[in-house]
Every structure is written in C-alpha cells, then in structure tokens.
Scaffold this active site. Structure first.
Site, mmCIF file in Angstrom:
data_model
loop_
_atom_site.group_PDB
_atom_site.id
_atom_site.type_symbol
_atom_site.label_atom_id
_atom_site.label_comp_id
_atom_site.label_asym_id
_atom_site.label_seq_id
_atom_site.Cartn_x
_atom_site.Cartn_y
_atom_site.Cartn_z
ATOM 1 N N ARG A 16 0.851 -1.190 0.000
ATOM 2 C CA ARG A 16 0.000 0.000 0.000
ATOM 3 C C ARG A 16 0.888 1.242 0.000
ATOM 4 O O ARG A 16 2.118 1.147 -0.048
ATOM 5 C CB ARG A 16 -0.919 0.005 1.229
ATOM 6 C CG ARG A 16 -0.176 0.138 2.542
ATOM 7 C CD ARG A 16 -1.086 -0.006 3.747
ATOM 8 N NE ARG A 16 -0.339 0.201 4.970
ATOM 9 C CZ ARG A 16 -0.803 -0.078 6.188
ATOM 10 N NH1 ARG A 16 -2.011 -0.598 6.332
ATOM 11 N NH2 ARG A 16 -0.061 0.148 7.253
ATOM 12 N N GLN A 18 3.179 4.356 -0.490
ATOM 13 C CA GLN A 18 4.221 4.674 -1.451
ATOM 14 C C GLN A 18 4.633 3.443 -2.255
ATOM 15 O O GLN A 18 4.842 3.531 -3.472
ATOM 16 C CB GLN A 18 5.433 5.262 -0.738
ATOM 17 C CG GLN A 18 5.202 6.632 -0.138
ATOM 18 C CD GLN A 18 6.457 7.208 0.477
ATOM 19 O OE1 GLN A 18 7.501 7.301 -0.169
ATOM 20 N NE2 GLN A 18 6.365 7.596 1.745
ATOM 21 N N ASP A 37 6.068 -7.562 0.564
ATOM 22 C CA ASP A 37 5.648 -6.841 1.765
ATOM 23 C C ASP A 37 5.505 -7.875 2.871
ATOM 24 O O ASP A 37 5.140 -9.032 2.609
ATOM 25 C CB ASP A 37 4.310 -6.135 1.535
ATOM 26 C CG ASP A 37 4.052 -5.017 2.542
ATOM 27 O OD1 ASP A 37 4.063 -3.841 2.136
ATOM 28 O OD2 ASP A 37 3.827 -5.318 3.731
ATOM 29 N N ASP A 75 9.433 -10.498 4.898
ATOM 30 C CA ASP A 75 9.907 -9.491 5.841
ATOM 31 C C ASP A 75 11.326 -9.114 5.440
ATOM 32 O O ASP A 75 12.189 -9.992 5.296
ATOM 33 C CB ASP A 75 9.875 -10.090 7.255
ATOM 34 C CG ASP A 75 10.161 -9.090 8.356
ATOM 35 O OD1 ASP A 75 10.925 -8.134 8.125
ATOM 36 O OD2 ASP A 75 9.626 -9.277 9.472
ATOM 37 N N VAL A 76 11.602 -7.824 5.251
ATOM 38 C CA VAL A 76 12.941 -7.429 4.813
ATOM 39 C C VAL A 76 14.010 -7.743 5.846
ATOM 40 O O VAL A 76 15.204 -7.706 5.531
ATOM 41 C CB VAL A 76 13.000 -5.936 4.431
ATOM 42 C CG1 VAL A 76 12.167 -5.662 3.186
ATOM 43 C CG2 VAL A 76 12.583 -5.039 5.590
ATOM 44 N N SER A 155 13.923 9.948 4.219
ATOM 45 C CA SER A 155 12.886 10.801 4.791
ATOM 46 C C SER A 155 13.480 12.165 5.055
ATOM 47 O O SER A 155 14.714 12.329 5.078
ATOM 48 C CB SER A 155 12.396 10.179 6.105
ATOM 49 O OG SER A 155 11.632 11.085 6.880
ATOM 50 N N TYR A 168 14.041 5.880 14.195
ATOM 51 C CA TYR A 168 13.666 6.116 12.798
ATOM 52 C C TYR A 168 14.655 7.076 12.141
ATOM 53 O O TYR A 168 15.174 6.811 11.047
ATOM 54 C CB TYR A 168 12.252 6.692 12.768
ATOM 55 C CG TYR A 168 11.698 6.984 11.395
ATOM 56 C CD1 TYR A 168 11.123 5.976 10.628
ATOM 57 C CD2 TYR A 168 11.716 8.276 10.884
ATOM 58 C CE1 TYR A 168 10.597 6.248 9.378
ATOM 59 C CE2 TYR A 168 11.186 8.560 9.633
ATOM 60 C CZ TYR A 168 10.627 7.540 8.888
ATOM 61 O OH TYR A 168 10.103 7.817 7.646
ATOM 62 N N LYS A 172 17.208 6.423 9.022
ATOM 63 C CA LYS A 172 17.049 7.157 7.767
ATOM 64 C C LYS A 172 18.301 7.977 7.440
ATOM 65 O O LYS A 172 18.651 8.134 6.261
ATOM 66 C CB LYS A 172 15.813 8.065 7.839
ATOM 67 C CG LYS A 172 14.493 7.303 7.909
ATOM 68 C CD LYS A 172 14.268 6.397 6.703
ATOM 69 C CE LYS A 172 12.876 5.805 6.687
ATOM 70 N NZ LYS A 172 12.639 4.940 5.504
#
Length: 274
Positions: A16, A18, A37, A75-76, A155, A168, A172
C-alpha cells in the site's frame, strides 16, 4: 513507449501507500514488477499493518497496466525470504534493473525513553532491512550487465532531527551513508544509487496522530511546537500523495537520470528551507 520498457523493478513495502504507487507507476512506464511486503503485524512498530489482501490488490493493479508481476509476503529482516522472492522474479522475468527499497516502519518516543523493541524494529527494518534488500538484489543486477538504478526511501528525518523519532531518524540518516558507499562500489557496473527524502505523504503510516493522542503519550506543548517546526514546508500544499513520490522514483529509475548517483534528493516541499 514507456521509459522502462523491457525492464524489471523490485519494490519492497509494496502492499500500500508509497510502495503500491511505485509498483503501479513503474509498471505504467513499462517495467515488470517484483513486489514484496511483510503484509502483517510488526512487533513494536506502527499499529496499522498492511494485509495480504492489500498486497494482492497491488498485484492486481500492476496487471491492469498490462505488465507482469510476482508478489510475495516477505519481511525485509529475513534475508532468505527476500532472496527467494527476488530469485523467483528474476527466474521468471530474466533480469533485474531497478530496486526501490521502500519498506519502513515507525516507532515513536523520546530517545531516552524508547524500549529496546522500538529502537530495534526501526533500525532492523529501516536500515538493516535495506541492506538485506540490496544483498539479495545487487548480484542479480551485476549479473544482468544492463546497469540500473537503486532508489532508497529515506525521509526528511534523514537530513534533520525529528523529535520523538530517534530510531527512525538514525536509520534514515544511515541510509545516506549506505547509498554513498554503494554508489561508489557499483559505479563500475553503471548502476546508480540515490536516496529520496519525502516529508509528509498521505499514507496510513504517514498519517500524523492528533495533538490529543500525542499528549496522551506524554508530549507537552513544547514537543508539539517543535514537531510543527521541523515538519513545516515552504510550499503551501506541503503534504504529498504517494503518486507524487512515485513520479520522482520513476524519473530516477529512468535513463533521464543517468548522471545522478550518490544523491540525496529532497522532495519535501521545501522542508529543508524551514
């Protein structure tokens, strides 16, 4: 004629938001798609996980464009699962040209109050998961001998400090270093590597909590003021649709961006100016 006719793109976090927008846009540009995903809960992360049905819908939307698609739940953080999905896609489509490492999670809180689980999930998915995505895919790109483009979703929190987002933001920011190192290493194969840095995007994960909800978890008025400062945009319509980000991804994936590598592309409506 599309800009990516005959090419194959691998997109993570594709169920879903992006990720879905990237799959559909790249397919419209002519690429066949490998889409993965986790499509399920991730402990310690955002409370509204993607679902298998959403991943299936991404596949359906790609097929509507007339392109082929391989979808898989992976799962990455699981290198073997990611590698199986990429191997399957390359076996079916014969090559790999574009990688969009988009999968990501958010877990918030003051840096010194984060739980180990909150810290670990952000770093494991948003940084180590990207490395595992690259570990599974770059050898296929080199073997194909066609060059290509790798796009890492960072981001605005990857170039400035966001409060309540320590894990996070660290991950990033880490993607910028990962990008620059890989860009140097794969340049000889004519493979380009860039990061993109959106600010606000209208997705389930990007939906900001209400001030009341933030106060309920301990934020005070100063925290709310600071969050508003660092997330501000210069352009009046600061929040993007996923399709806006996908347009940038399509450009970076195409030969139009053939001289762009090692670049941190800020697409946050002027957030960096504020």
């Amino acid at each position: 004629m599309g800009r990516l006719d005959g090419r194959v793109a691998f997109v993570t976090g594709a169920a879903r938001g992006q990720g879905r927008a990237h799959c559909v846009r790249l397919a419209r540009e002519g690429a066949d798609i490998i889409a993965i995903d986790v499509a399920g809960p991730v402990e310690g992360a955002h409370p509204r996980p993607a679902t298998p049905e959403e991943l299936a819908e991404t596949g359906r939307l790609v097929e509507e464009t007339g392109r082929r698609v391989v979808t898989a739940r992976a799962d990455v953080r699981d290198l073997a699962a990611v590698a199986r999905a990429v191997d399957e896609g390359v076996e079916r489509f014969g090559r790999l040209d574009v990688v969009v490492a988009n999968a990501g999670v958010m877990a918030g809180g003051r840096l010194w109050e984060l739980t180990e689980a909150q810290w670990d999930v952000c770093v494991d998915v948003n940084l180590t998961g990207v490395w595992k995505t690259l570990r599974a895919s770059v050898p296929h790109m080199i073997a194909a001998g066609n060059g290509g483009s790798i796009i890492l979703t960072s981001s605005a929190a990857g170039y400035r400090g966001y409060p309540m987002s320590g894990g996070y933001g660290a991950a990033k920011h880490g993607l910028v270093g990962l990008c620059r190192t890989l860009a140097v290493e794969v340049a000889r194969y004519n493979i380009r590597v860039n990061t993109i840095h959106p600010n606000g995007v209208r997705t389930v994960m990007g939906r900001p909590p209400s001030p009341e909800a933030l106060k309920a978890i301990g934020l005070d008025d100063h925290d709310l003021w600071m969050f508003g400062q660092v997330t501000a945009s210069a352009l009046p319509e600061g929040t993007q649709e996923p399709e806006d980000v996908a347009a940038t991804v399509a450009y970076l994936a195409s030969d139009e961006a053939r001289f762009m590598t090692g670049t941190a592309l800020q697409i946050g409506a002027g957030n960096q100016l504020m």
